[in-house]
Each structure stands twice: as structure tokens, then as C-alpha cells.
Design a protein around this motif. Structure first.
Motif, PDB file in Angstrom:
ATOM      1  N   GLU A 182       0.911  -1.113  -0.082  1.00 31.58           N
ATOM      2  CA  GLU A 182       0.136  -0.050   0.083  1.00 31.58           C
ATOM      3  C   GLU A 182       0.850   1.349  -0.089  1.00 31.58           C
ATOM      4  OE1 GLU A 182      -3.464   1.980   2.800  1.00 31.58           O
ATOM      5  OE2 GLU A 182      -2.896   0.048   3.399  1.00 31.58           O
ATOM      6  N   ILE A 183       1.754   1.135   0.792  1.00 33.30           N
ATOM      7  CA  ILE A 183       2.800   2.506   0.867  1.00 33.30           C
ATOM      8  C   ILE A 183       3.472   2.593  -0.609  1.00 33.30           C
ATOM      9  CG2 ILE A 183       4.897   3.325   1.870  1.00 33.30           C
ATOM     10  CD1 ILE A 183       3.918   1.727   4.316  1.00 33.30           C
ATOM     11  N   ASP A 184       4.222   1.369  -1.192  1.00 28.79           N
ATOM     12  CA  ASP A 184       4.867   1.321  -2.424  1.00 28.79           C
ATOM     13  C   ASP A 184       3.934   2.074  -3.366  1.00 28.79           C
ATOM     14  OD1 ASP A 184       6.848   0.409  -1.363  1.00 28.79           O
ATOM     15  OD2 ASP A 184       6.507  -1.620  -1.881  1.00 28.79           O
ATOM     16  N   THR A 185       2.463   1.843  -3.623  1.00 31.52           N
ATOM     17  CA  THR A 185       1.416   2.228  -4.332  1.00 31.52           C
ATOM     18  C   THR A 185       1.439   3.849  -4.235  1.00 31.52           C
ATOM     19  OG1 THR A 185       0.479   0.371  -4.472  1.00 31.52           O
ATOM     20  CG2 THR A 185      -0.684   2.214  -5.400  1.00 31.52           C
ATOM     21  N   ALA A 186       1.342   4.133  -2.954  1.00 31.80           N
ATOM     22  CA  ALA A 186       1.122   5.506  -2.808  1.00 31.80           C
ATOM     23  C   ALA A 186       2.414   6.436  -3.079  1.00 31.80           C
ATOM     24  CB  ALA A 186       0.815   5.638  -1.238  1.00 31.80           C
ATOM     25  N   THR A 187       3.651   6.035  -2.982  1.00 37.13           N
ATOM     26  CA  THR A 187       4.778   6.764  -3.111  1.00 37.13           C
ATOM     27  C   THR A 187       5.170   6.775  -4.527  1.00 37.13           C
ATOM     28  OG1 THR A 187       6.069   4.717  -2.701  1.00 37.13           O
ATOM     29  CG2 THR A 187       5.635   6.184  -0.845  1.00 37.13           C
ATOM     30  N   GLU A 188       4.711   5.491  -5.470  1.00 35.87           N
ATOM     31  CA  GLU A 188       4.932   5.454  -6.840  1.00 35.87           C
ATOM     32  C   GLU A 188       3.943   6.526  -7.597  1.00 35.87           C
ATOM     33  OE1 GLU A 188       4.585   1.416  -8.097  1.00 35.87           O
ATOM     34  OE2 GLU A 188       6.442   0.829  -7.088  1.00 35.87           O
ATOM     35  N   SER A 189       2.992   6.609  -7.114  1.00 38.06           N
ATOM     36  CA  SER A 189       1.937   7.604  -7.713  1.00 38.06           C
ATOM     37  C   SER A 189       2.314   8.837  -7.602  1.00 38.06           C
ATOM     38  CB  SER A 189       0.137   7.292  -7.141  1.00 38.06           C
ATOM     39  OG  SER A 189       0.429   7.648  -5.875  1.00 38.06           O
ATOM     40  N   ALA A 190       3.005   9.225  -6.294  1.00 38.09           N
ATOM     41  CA  ALA A 190       3.427  10.527  -6.410  1.00 38.09           C
ATOM     42  C   ALA A 190       4.799  10.998  -6.754  1.00 38.09           C
ATOM     43  CB  ALA A 190       3.578  10.761  -4.860  1.00 38.09           C
ATOM     44  N   GLY A 191       5.523   9.802  -7.403  1.00 37.99           N
ATOM     45  CA  GLY A 191       6.649  10.194  -7.932  1.00 37.99           C
ATOM     46  C   GLY A 191       7.925   9.982  -6.914  1.00 37.99           C
ATOM     47  N   GLU A 192       7.766   9.686  -5.988  1.00 41.64           N
ATOM     48  CA  GLU A 192       8.692   9.605  -4.645  1.00 41.64           C
ATOM     49  C   GLU A 192       9.421   8.204  -4.778  1.00 41.64           C
ATOM     50  OE1 GLU A 192       6.585  10.530  -1.330  1.00 41.64           O
ATOM     51  OE2 GLU A 192       5.900  12.479  -2.068  1.00 41.64           O
ATOM     52  N   GLY A 193      10.486   8.172  -4.224  1.00 37.76           N
ATOM     53  CA  GLY A 193      11.246   6.876  -3.986  1.00 37.76           C
ATOM     54  C   GLY A 193      10.756   6.535  -2.598  1.00 37.76           C
ATOM     55  N   ASN A 194      10.834   5.141  -2.293  1.00 35.74           N
ATOM     56  CA  ASN A 194      10.415   4.511  -0.932  1.00 35.74           C
ATOM     57  C   ASN A 194      11.522   3.776  -0.182  1.00 35.74           C
ATOM     58  OD1 ASN A 194       8.877   3.839   1.178  1.00 35.74           O
ATOM     59  ND2 ASN A 194       8.117   1.982   0.059  1.00 35.74           N
ATOM     60  N   ASP A 195      11.964   4.368   0.896  1.00 36.85           N
ATOM     61  CA  ASP A 195      12.880   3.534   1.774  1.00 36.85           C
ATOM     62  C   ASP A 195      12.099   3.499   3.174  1.00 36.85           C
ATOM     63  OD1 ASP A 195      13.101   6.111   2.261  1.00 36.85           O
ATOM     64  OD2 ASP A 195      15.607   6.133   2.109  1.00 36.85           O
ATOM     65  N   ILE A 196      11.050   3.615   3.295  1.00 37.55           N
ATOM     66  CA  ILE A 196      10.446   3.640   4.511  1.00 37.55           C
ATOM     67  C   ILE A 196      10.864   2.620   5.378  1.00 37.55           C
ATOM     68  CG2 ILE A 196       8.212   2.313   3.952  1.00 37.55           C
ATOM     69  CD1 ILE A 196       6.731   4.765   5.537  1.00 37.55           C
ATOM     70  N   PHE A 197      10.864   1.564   5.247  1.00 36.95           N
ATOM     71  CA  PHE A 197      11.302   0.279   6.075  1.00 36.95           C
ATOM     72  C   PHE A 197      12.643  -0.358   5.565  1.00 36.95           C
ATOM     73  CE2 PHE A 197      10.866  -4.350   6.957  1.00 36.95           C
ATOM     74  CZ  PHE A 197      10.673  -4.269   8.285  1.00 36.95           C
ATOM     75  N   THR A 198      13.451  -0.402   6.975  1.00 33.11           N
ATOM     76  CA  THR A 198      14.828  -1.355   6.916  1.00 33.11           C
ATOM     77  C   THR A 198      14.663  -2.306   7.924  1.00 33.11           C
ATOM     78  OG1 THR A 198      15.865   0.798   5.935  1.00 33.11           O
ATOM     79  CG2 THR A 198      16.957  -1.286   6.914  1.00 33.11           C
ATOM     80  N   ALA A 199      14.870  -3.526   7.518  1.00 36.75           N
ATOM     81  CA  ALA A 199      15.005  -4.806   8.453  1.00 36.75           C
ATOM     82  C   ALA A 199      16.568  -4.840   8.863  1.00 36.75           C
ATOM     83  CB  ALA A 199      14.029  -5.887   7.944  1.00 36.75           C
ATOM     84  N   VAL A 200      16.987  -5.087  10.054  1.00 31.41           N
ATOM     85  CA  VAL A 200      18.449  -5.342  10.094  1.00 31.41           C
ATOM     86  C   VAL A 200      18.573  -6.548  11.152  1.00 31.41           C
ATOM     87  CG1 VAL A 200      20.404  -4.456  11.381  1.00 31.41           C
ATOM     88  CG2 VAL A 200      18.747  -2.808  10.308  1.00 31.41           C
ATOM     89  N   ASN A 201      19.370  -7.575  10.432  1.00 33.50           N
ATOM     90  CA  ASN A 201      19.554  -8.964  11.119  1.00 33.50           C
ATOM     91  C   ASN A 201      20.445  -8.906  12.263  1.00 33.50           C
ATOM     92  OD1 ASN A 201      20.270 -12.365   9.964  1.00 33.50           O
ATOM     93  ND2 ASN A 201      19.241 -11.494  11.831  1.00 33.50           N
ATOM     94  N   GLN A 202      20.317  -7.899  13.288  1.00 34.01           N
ATOM     95  CA  GLN A 202      21.320  -7.721  14.272  1.00 34.01           C
ATOM     96  C   GLN A 202      20.682  -7.729  15.750  1.00 34.01           C
ATOM     97  OE1 GLN A 202      23.760  -4.332  13.946  1.00 34.01           O
ATOM     98  NE2 GLN A 202      24.593  -5.046  11.758  1.00 34.01           N
ATOM     99  N   ASN A 203      21.229  -7.889  16.903  1.00 37.40           N
ATOM    100  CA  ASN A 203      20.669  -8.006  18.143  1.00 37.40           C
ATOM    101  C   ASN A 203      20.689  -6.409  18.406  1.00 37.40           C
ATOM    102  OD1 ASN A 203      20.881  -7.523  21.152  1.00 37.40           O
ATOM    103  ND2 ASN A 203      20.761  -9.922  20.951  1.00 37.40           N
TER     104      ASN A 203
END
Length: 447
Positions: A182-203
Motif C-alpha cells: 500500500e505504501i509503495d503504491t502511494a509513493t510511486e503515484s506521487a513520483g517519490e522513492g520509498n525507503d520507509i522500511f529497513t530490516a536489520v538482522n542484528q541484536n
């Protein structure tokens, strides 16, 4: 479909070689059909099909029955295939009974967490930068709600940590298929890049180092740390976190990390006095002396599985509890037996908690996080929320927030704990022992 005792390949052969005979099948006897099937082996194919290729392509795969389980409902994680496969009807029934579906996790105090993190819609300016850290991604329950709250902000990101290499992959994929689409669709329609979420495999002990290496020191506006075990870990027998079902005595948060010793290896290494100290410090166990000696006093009988450990602790603690209440061990009444069982279960849970904390260095990790939050993580005015599940964790969080407030590091903190509502405790019994504490970093604090 018309003749249950015919296989798919037989019907295919029958109707291919003599197409018109398909209309006669309902009126034919089984013996007649079998005779004709025997005869068909010598009849040439009227449609020029190769008999060998037909047999190869139409031969049905042998049906594999699922494993049966005793009782009306499955108890083992591996048997709960409907819940694990996402069957909505089964999941709704499990939730209605106040239980957690296998392979899932119900987030605790979501509304309260969002409120004290300052993420409710009426608490923040849409145009202000938002950087949120979820220290314990787990199943992604809290993270999914956080993403929904910040998705309409012009400058918002979520960084989620989890040391469980098995679950983090599943959770990231699940979030990207649901909330993030849902977020990707919204940002693409606005012509924006999306890096809203980052998962980090660390303690999350590495949070301070991560913020330093990524040039984000002092930029986090909200932080959440849910210190409880995820339901996926508890429900999976192979992880060794529960005494209610048999499994290897493992308890590692990162099962693929061979550098971390298992619970069984820890018991092999410890001496009786070390285990006694560990049981007292990690879980306030009143029978620490007797349990420590009973578990590893005889090195040849150290338990290897969760059920072996539970049975051993139960045998050690039973006479101690009976003596404590001055009960007659030969004539224990119904109410006494119920109370005895409850105390034995609590004792086993405390012992497993103490061992798990030591295996994963949970107190050391928590203390490092508490040290880094005001110096390397939060921005001035930033908010931190921590969910604890036993007294050892809560004491450390309370001490850190209280001393930080006295020294001017924090401008406010929760003197009183926030607990789940009665309704939530009923719907999700695993939330019953949860405590929420929060703090706000002083505006004058310089990182």
C-alpha cells in the motif's frame, strides 16, 4: 467423478480409446467395466496417442495422508498445519478462545505503545521528520501498526532489528506483501522513492553501533523494545523455549549461530554454585540451591530435552512445596493439588527463564541498549517505550529511567507501570505479565 472406484488414469484410457462409451459408464456394473479395461490393453489408440506417454502423464501421484494426532485438537506445533498455512476459519476459532495461532504473534498494548511513542495522528506534525526504531521485529505486529501510522508523513522511516535469522526473513516478506504494498503504491503515484522500511538482522545491542556507522546518531524520534519472546519461538518445539512440549534443550535466539552455546551445553559447562547463582539472579528462584544440585549434581544425568528438564525440576520442587505448606504428602486434597500444580509450573517456567536469559545474554544486551538510548540513539525530545515481562528486566529499565530523570537526561518517565487492560489479558493471556515503561529525552540533552 461418476464412478468413485475408477482411477483417473482408467477413466482417461477408457474414454480415449472408446469415446462414446463414457455415456454408458453410469449404467455399467463394476465387473463389466473391469473386463472392458482388461480388454482395452490390446485395443489400439483411436486418437494416435502413445500409450506410454499417456500412462506417464496421467498416472496419479499416491495420496499422502497427514500425520494424525491424539485428541480433538492438535497440540504440537508441527501438527497445527491449518494455523501455520493461514486458514482464516481455524485462526478465528483459535483467537476466539483467547489463544495465539501457531506461527503467529499477537502484539501487546499496541494503542498504548503508539501513544507513548508519540505516533498517534493527533500527536505529531505530518511534515516533521520521523525516524522510528523497533528493536524487536519478531512477527512484525508492532511494526505493521507503526508503518500504518507513519505512511502518510512526508519524511518517515522505520528501522527494525531482530537477531532471529529464521523469522526476520519471513516477517520482512510478510510486511512487504501487506502493509508495504500500500505504501509503495502511494509513493510511486506521487513520483517519490520509498525507503520507509529497513530490516536489520542484528541484536538490538548493536543499535548504537549501527546508528554511528550509518551517520544517524541522535536522530531517532521514537523507539520501541518489546523484550518478550515471540509466540513463533514459544510454539515451535524445536526451539526449546517451552516445557509443555518436548524438544531439544536449545533456547538460542539465533539458532543458526553455532558460536552461541545451547542450553544443554550451558548446563554441561556450569558448576552447581554457578547455576545456583544464575537461578537466583535471573529469576529470583527460591529453591535455587536444591534445583541446581538436582539438575547438574550428577554430571551423567544432565537433562537434554525440555521435558526431561521439566520432569526433573518437578521432582525436585514437589516435596519442597509440600513441606513449605505443611501438607500431608500422602493425602493431598483437590484444591491443594491444583495449587501444587500451579506452583510447580511457575517454578519450571522460572528455571527455563533463567537458563534462557543466560544463553542469550539478555541482561547484558538490555543494559547496553539502556546505555546507548540517550547517548547514541534518541533525538532531543525523543520517546522510548519498553515492554518487560519479568522483574529482572523491569528493575533494570526502572533504574535506568529513574537515574536518567534525576540527572536531567530524561525530562519525564513512567513512575508507575502501564499494564494491559482486563479485556486484552482475557483475549491474549500471554500479555498478563507485561509491563510498559516510557521516558522522554530532555530537549537540552546533547548527544
Amino acid at each position: 467423478l461418476l464412478v468413485p472406484w475408477l482411477t483417473a488414469s482408467q477413466i482417461h484410457a477408457f474414454t480415449t480409446k472408446i469415446p462414446h462409451v463414457a455415456t454408458l459408464i453410469p449404467s455399467m456394473k463394476k465387473s463389466d467395466v473391469q473386463c472392458r479395461l482388461d480388454f482395452l490393453s490390446a485395443v489400439p489408440d483411436t486418437q494416435n496417442h502413445d500409450n506410454a506417454s499417456i500412462a506417464a502423464t496421467t498416472s496419479p501421484k499416491p495420496h499422502k495422508r497427514r500425520e494424525r494426532y491424539s485428541g480433538r485438537y492438535p497440540k504440537n506445533f508441527k501438527d497445527k498445519y491449518k494455523e501455520r498455512q493461514g486458514d482464516e476459519e481455524t485462526i478465528s476459532k483459535v483467537l476466539a478462545k483467547g489463544m495465539t495461532p501457531a506461527g503467529q504473534h499477537v502484539p501487546i498494548m499496541v494503542k498504548e505503545c503508539l501513544h507513548y511513542m508519540g505516533l498517534e495522528n493527533n500527536q505529531r506534525d505530518r511534515d516533521s521528520p520521523v525516524l522510528v526504531v523497533d528493536c524487536t521485529l519478531g512477527y512484525g505486529g508492532h511494526s505493521s501498526y507503526i508503518l500504518k501510522q507513519i505512511m502518510n508523513s512526508t519524511d518517515a522511516r522505520l528501522i527494525a532489528f531482530d537477531q532471529d535469522s529464521v523469522e526476520i526473513i519471513k516477517t520482512e516478506e510478510r510486511l512487504r506483501k501487506s502493509v508495504l504494498e500500500e505504501i509503495d503504491t502511494a509513493t510511486e503515484s506521487a513520483g517519490e522513492g520509498n525507503d520507509i522500511f529497513t530490516a536489520v538482522n542484528q541484536n538490538f545491542a548493536e543499535l548504537g553501533s549501527y546508528m554511528t556507522s550509518t551517520n544517524q546518531v541522535g536522530k531517532v524520534t521514537s523507539l520501541l523494545a518489546d523484550l518478550g519472546l515471540s509466540s513463533m519461538q514459544i510454539d515451535n518445539n524445536d526451539r526449546g523455549f517451552t516445557y509443555k512440549r518436548d524438544g531439544p534443550l536449545d533456547m538460542r535466539m539465533s539458532p543458526e549461530d553455532d558460536s552461541t552455546e545451547t542450553a544443554y551445553q550451558l548446563l554441561q559447562r556450569l558448576r552447581v554454585r554457578q547455576l545456583k547463582s544464575m537461578l537466583k539472579n535471573n529469576s529470583d528462584e527460591e529453591f535455587a540451591d536444591e534445583i541446581a544440585f538436582g539438575l547438574i549434581g550428577d554430571r551423567s544425568k544432565i537433562p537434554k530435552t525440555t521435558m526431561e528438564l521439566a520432569d526433573r525440576v518437578r521432582d525436585i520442587a514437589r516435596p519442597l512445596i509440600v513441606k513449605q505448606h505443611n501438607w500431608n504428602s500422602e493425602q493431598i486434597g483437590k484444591n491443594q493439588a491444583k495449587k501444587l500444580k500451579s506452583q510447580l509450573d511457575s517454578t519450571i517456567a522460572r528455571v527455563m527463564q533463567a537458563i534462557r536469559i543466560e544463553v542469550n545474554g539478555e541482561f547484558r544486551v538490555l543494559e547496553r541498549l539502556l546505555e546507548d538510548i540517550p547517548t547514541k540513539v534518541l533525538s532531543p525530545g525523543g520517546k522510548v517505550v519498553i515492554l518487560t515481562f519479568h522483574s529482572g528486566e523491569d528493575r533494570r529499565v526502572k533504574k535506568s529511567f529513574k537515574s536518567g530523570f534525576k540527572s536531567g537526561i530524561y525530562s519525564a518517565w513512567s513512575r508507575d507501570v502501564v499494564r494491559p487492560t482486563k479485556e486484552e489479558r482475557r483475549d491474549n493471556p500471554r500479555s498478563s505479565c507485561c509491563k510498559l515503561r516510557w521516558a522522554i529525552l530532555s530537549d537540552q540533552n546533547a548527544n
